[in-house]
Design an enzyme around this catalytic site. Structure first.
Site, PDB file in Angstrom:
ATOM      1  N   ARG A 132       2.812   8.312   7.112  1.00 63.42           N
ATOM      2  CA  ARG A 132       3.160   8.191   8.530  1.00 63.42           C
ATOM      3  C   ARG A 132       4.652   7.903   8.687  1.00 63.42           C
ATOM      4  O   ARG A 132       5.316   7.439   7.768  1.00 63.42           O
ATOM      5  CB  ARG A 132       2.367   7.053   9.170  1.00 63.42           C
ATOM      6  CG  ARG A 132       0.873   7.312   9.259  1.00 63.42           C
ATOM      7  CD  ARG A 132       0.147   6.092   9.784  1.00 63.42           C
ATOM      8  NE  ARG A 132       0.257   4.973   8.860  1.00 63.42           N
ATOM      9  CZ  ARG A 132       0.033   3.707   9.179  1.00 63.42           C
ATOM     10  NH1 ARG A 132      -0.306   3.391  10.409  1.00 63.42           N
ATOM     11  NH2 ARG A 132       0.138   2.751   8.284  1.00 63.42           N
ATOM     12  N   ALA A 186      -3.005   1.544  13.004  1.00 66.60           N
ATOM     13  CA  ALA A 186      -4.415   1.554  12.615  1.00 66.60           C
ATOM     14  C   ALA A 186      -5.204   0.432  13.277  1.00 66.60           C
ATOM     15  O   ALA A 186      -6.429   0.466  13.277  1.00 66.60           O
ATOM     16  CB  ALA A 186      -4.543   1.451  11.104  1.00 66.60           C
ATOM     17  N   LYS A 241       8.133  -6.030   9.714  1.00 65.55           N
ATOM     18  CA  LYS A 241       8.196  -5.283   8.458  1.00 65.55           C
ATOM     19  C   LYS A 241       9.605  -5.127   7.912  1.00 65.55           C
ATOM     20  O   LYS A 241       9.832  -5.211   6.717  1.00 65.55           O
ATOM     21  CB  LYS A 241       7.569  -3.896   8.645  1.00 65.55           C
ATOM     22  CG  LYS A 241       6.056  -3.907   8.708  1.00 65.55           C
ATOM     23  CD  LYS A 241       5.512  -2.489   8.659  1.00 65.55           C
ATOM     24  CE  LYS A 241       3.996  -2.482   8.569  1.00 65.55           C
ATOM     25  NZ  LYS A 241       3.467  -1.103   8.486  1.00 65.55           N
ATOM     26  N   PHE A 286      -3.371  -0.378   7.154  1.00 64.25           N
ATOM     27  CA  PHE A 286      -4.077  -1.641   6.948  1.00 64.25           C
ATOM     28  C   PHE A 286      -5.230  -1.495   5.955  1.00 64.25           C
ATOM     29  O   PHE A 286      -5.171  -0.669   5.053  1.00 64.25           O
ATOM     30  CB  PHE A 286      -4.516  -2.227   8.286  1.00 64.25           C
ATOM     31  CG  PHE A 286      -3.365  -2.511   9.220  1.00 64.25           C
ATOM     32  CD1 PHE A 286      -2.281  -3.253   8.810  1.00 64.25           C
ATOM     33  CD2 PHE A 286      -3.352  -2.000  10.516  1.00 64.25           C
ATOM     34  CE1 PHE A 286      -1.207  -3.515   9.649  1.00 64.25           C
ATOM     35  CE2 PHE A 286      -2.286  -2.255  11.373  1.00 64.25           C
ATOM     36  CZ  PHE A 286      -1.221  -3.009  10.937  1.00 64.25           C
ATOM     37  N   THR A 324       3.920   1.511  -1.058  1.00 65.70           N
ATOM     38  CA  THR A 324       4.601   1.536  -2.347  1.00 65.70           C
ATOM     39  C   THR A 324       3.695   2.130  -3.420  1.00 65.70           C
ATOM     40  O   THR A 324       4.123   2.968  -4.224  1.00 65.70           O
ATOM     41  CB  THR A 324       5.044   0.119  -2.745  1.00 65.70           C
ATOM     42  OG1 THR A 324       5.875  -0.422  -1.713  1.00 65.70           O
ATOM     43  CG2 THR A 324       5.812   0.127  -4.058  1.00 65.70           C
ATOM     44  N   LYS A 347       0.826  -1.211   0.000  1.00 70.56           N
ATOM     45  CA  LYS A 347       0.000   0.000   0.000  1.00 70.56           C
ATOM     46  C   LYS A 347       0.865   1.269   0.000  1.00 70.56           C
ATOM     47  O   LYS A 347       0.590   2.209  -0.747  1.00 70.56           O
ATOM     48  CB  LYS A 347      -0.926  -0.012   1.215  1.00 70.56           C
ATOM     49  CG  LYS A 347      -1.916   1.144   1.249  1.00 70.56           C
ATOM     50  CD  LYS A 347      -2.991   0.938   2.281  1.00 70.56           C
ATOM     51  CE  LYS A 347      -2.522   1.146   3.699  1.00 70.56           C
ATOM     52  NZ  LYS A 347      -1.870   0.048   4.371  1.00 70.56           N
ATOM     53  N   TRP A 370       6.691  -0.769  -8.078  1.00 75.77           N
ATOM     54  CA  TRP A 370       7.895  -1.241  -7.403  1.00 75.77           C
ATOM     55  C   TRP A 370       9.052  -1.298  -8.406  1.00 75.77           C
ATOM     56  O   TRP A 370      10.155  -0.834  -8.118  1.00 75.77           O
ATOM     57  CB  TRP A 370       7.670  -2.632  -6.789  1.00 75.77           C
ATOM     58  CG  TRP A 370       8.789  -3.070  -5.886  1.00 75.77           C
ATOM     59  CD1 TRP A 370       8.848  -2.958  -4.532  1.00 75.77           C
ATOM     60  CD2 TRP A 370      10.043  -3.665  -6.289  1.00 75.77           C
ATOM     61  NE1 TRP A 370      10.044  -3.440  -4.058  1.00 75.77           N
ATOM     62  CE2 TRP A 370      10.797  -3.881  -5.116  1.00 75.77           C
ATOM     63  CE3 TRP A 370      10.598  -4.032  -7.512  1.00 75.77           C
ATOM     64  CZ2 TRP A 370      12.074  -4.449  -5.134  1.00 75.77           C
ATOM     65  CZ3 TRP A 370      11.867  -4.590  -7.538  1.00 75.77           C
ATOM     66  CH2 TRP A 370      12.600  -4.804  -6.362  1.00 75.77           C
ATOM     67  N   PHE A 407       2.742  -8.524  -9.292  1.00 76.68           N
ATOM     68  CA  PHE A 407       3.930  -9.291  -8.926  1.00 76.68           C
ATOM     69  C   PHE A 407       4.347 -10.165 -10.113  1.00 76.68           C
ATOM     70  O   PHE A 407       3.510 -10.546 -10.937  1.00 76.68           O
ATOM     71  CB  PHE A 407       3.651 -10.180  -7.705  1.00 76.68           C
ATOM     72  CG  PHE A 407       3.680  -9.464  -6.392  1.00 76.68           C
ATOM     73  CD1 PHE A 407       4.685  -9.718  -5.471  1.00 76.68           C
ATOM     74  CD2 PHE A 407       2.711  -8.528  -6.069  1.00 76.68           C
ATOM     75  CE1 PHE A 407       4.716  -9.063  -4.248  1.00 76.68           C
ATOM     76  CE2 PHE A 407       2.728  -7.860  -4.861  1.00 76.68           C
ATOM     77  CZ  PHE A 407       3.740  -8.123  -3.940  1.00 76.68           C
TER      78      PHE A 407
END
Length: 556
Positions: free
Chosen positions: A94, A273, A105, A301, A73, A71, A409, A381
């Site tokens: 954020r 979140a 992460k 999220f 990205t 998200k 990406w 992907f």
């Protein structure tokens, strides 16, 4: 294939002055924080208060899975794509918390060629904002215990102190502790505990305050516990809101950095979140709106958490007017929601994909309930097959849903051009009819049930005896007209993380309520939600290192 960190380190960053110039800032409206970071003055909002706000775009997603949705990205990539199309753009994000960075992460600044940089700084200590929040939170805790030790003029019941200490790490050993041991001189013994910093009400207050005076007023309203007669005790009663605001003086100023393609990015605040409201600061979003024609922001999220809170809490408090929403999905995550195990995601599975699309359908319905136009962004992907992509396209076509495939990406802004064009079309051709899901005048239960039934799809809500008692108490204290901030697992629409996809015939259980009166909402804890996470068996921190030249490795 290069890692995110390798791509970020190889990027030739522009001096922060060049990013400042893109936003037409005055010299006195920014201060450099090294070569590539700056703090922004709150006076920007005063100077530009009569200027029309830019178009605000919210990026959300389906329920996250260990497969990853990307998200952040997509948020950065969309900002870069809008910039490539000639739109004056700013990204608002954020700040990462060290807890998840070192836990699961490994980094939270986007990925590939759609990152905010310098990513090492941002993922670690950045400009010290989160440390300032930690210090402010713990200063209040120390002042509370000192007040009791020095005679307890306010008659605070040590058994009913609700204010906890914090640390910005995942440390399960600190969830429940005993303090004040060691004799009379060491203080009054009592049970205590730690939250993670990003779950602190101080973090939420910083992210919802509109200036220093509002910051002080919000800090003053914090409920730290209850007296022996059960009346609430606030920071104002202790007369310490001034010193707390002082500790946050620099932290209240938003941070300006850049994306890999040199697009301005304002990063500020970082509430979770799943246990907080999950949005970057109101100051950062409003500042970006005055400085750019398009603002791309994200909420944590899925749409059941971050987007719901962005639209019911942040937008209401800040009088924001979002123009469109992007819902991020991946074939990998959709297949997991359809029942595929993580180690089988590279294998084509049309049946699981079709089943998993029901999760996307629910998030679309949620966004529609708020009256907002939207685009589904399929974050592509390399393992996606042509058949899988075709199924998603046909599914969207059959429902008249706008879909854009993104490759941000690998290609940066170029990979998000189709998405950017769809977003521009939504903004220019479709009227936003944004409105919150519930009215503040409704009861606490009515607001909780509106979220549970309309956003999660629950059939009903169950309340523990404690939460029933608290609803009566909160209403008596005059807090019933505040919005609700649900603390719920991010992995499921229900409050049970193992229930993937689109569960049906389920109840939401409210375990406990917590007043965040300074922030301006009531937190409702569901299921087994914890406000201090723990580390996994193999935390990301085990792969991180630094060499003799100070070069960092292992962030991703």
């Amino acid at each position: 294939m290069k890692t995110d960190l390798e791509i970020a380190v190889e990027t030739e960053l522009q001096p922060i002055k060049e990013i400042v110039n893109q936003l037409d800032l005055l010299d006195e409206e920014w201060e450099p924080y090294g070569k590539y970071k700056a703090k922004l003055s709150l006076n920007i909002l005063n100077r530009l208060k009569s200027k029309a706000d830019g178009n605000l775009i919210l990026v959300t997603s389906i329920n996250p899975t260990p497969a990853g949705e990307g998200k952040s990205t997509v948020t950065v990539g969309l900002g870069q794509a809008l910039h490539q199309l000639g739109k004056k753009t700013a990204v608002a994000l954020r700040e990462p918390s060290l807890g998840p960075v070192m836990g699961l992460k490994g980094g939270a600044t986007g990925g590939g060629y759609s990152q905010v940089v310098p990513m090492e700084d941002i993922n670690l200590h950045f400009t010290g904002d989160i440390h300032a929040i930690t210090a402010t939170n713990n200063a209040l805790a120390a002042l509370i215990d000192n007040h009791i030790f020095q005679g307890n003029q306010e008659q605070i019941d040590p058994r009913r102190i609700t204010w906890k200490r914090v640390v910005d790490l995942n440390d399960r050993a600190l969830r429940e502790v005993v303090i004040g041991l060691g004799g009379v001189k060491q203080g009054v013994p009592r049970e205590d505990g730690f939250n993670i910093t990003v779950a602190s009400e101080i973090m939420a207050i910083l992210c919802l305050a509109n200036g220093y005076e509002d910051l002080k007023q919000r800090l003053a309203k914090i409920v730290i516990g209850y007296r022996f007669d059960s009346t609430p005790v606030t920071v104002a009663d202790l007369k310490v809101e001034g010193v707390l605001a002082m500790l946050l003086r620099d932290a209240l100023k938003p941070n300006l950095i850049q994306t890999i393609e040199g697009v301005p990015a304002i990063i500020h605040g970082g509430p979770f979140a799943n246990i907080a409201h999950g949005c970057n600061s109101l100051l950062a979003t409003k500042m970006a709106g005055k400085l750019a024609d398009y603002v791309v922001t994200e909420a944590g999220f899925g749409a059941d958490l971050g987007a719901e809170k962005f639209l019911n809490i942040k937008s209401r408090i800040g009088e924001l007017d979002p123009k469109a929403v992007v819902i991020v999905a991946t074939t990998r995550a959709l297949k997991m929601h359809g029942g595929v195990e993580k180690d089988q995601l590279a294998t084509e599975n049309i049946e699981a994909l079709e089943k998993g699309l029901e999760n996307l359908a629910k998030h679309i319905e949620t966004v529609e309930k708020f009256g907002l136009p939207f685009v589904v962004a399929l974050n592509h992907f390399t393992t996606d097959t042509e058949a899988e992509v075709r199924v998603i396209k046909e599914w969207c076509d059959n429902r008249n849903v706008s879909l854009a495939i993104t490759t941000v990406w690998a290609e940066g802004g170029k990979g998000g051009l189709d998405l950017a064009k769809e977003v521009i079309q939504k903004v220019e051709q479709q009227q936003s009819n944004y409105q919150p899901l519930y009215q503040l005048e409704t009861t606490i239960k009515e607001k909780i049930e509106a979220i549970a039934t309309q956003v999660y799809g629950a059939t009903d809500v169950k309340y523990s005896p404690l939460s029933e008692q608290q609803i009566v108490e909160f209403t008596k204290n005059g807090w019933a007209d505040l919005p609700i901030c649900m603390a719920k697992t991010q992995y499921s629409l229900s409050d049970q993380p193992e229930q993937l996809g689109r569960p049906t015939d389920f109840s939401i259980t409210i375990r406990e309520l917590r007043p965040s009166i300074g922030a301006g909402f009531i937190v409702a804890l569901t299921g087994d939600m914890l406000t201090m996470p723990g580390l996994p068996k193999e935390p990301a921190a085990l792969k991180m290192d630094i060499d003799r030249d100070g070069q960092i490795s292992g962030l991703f």
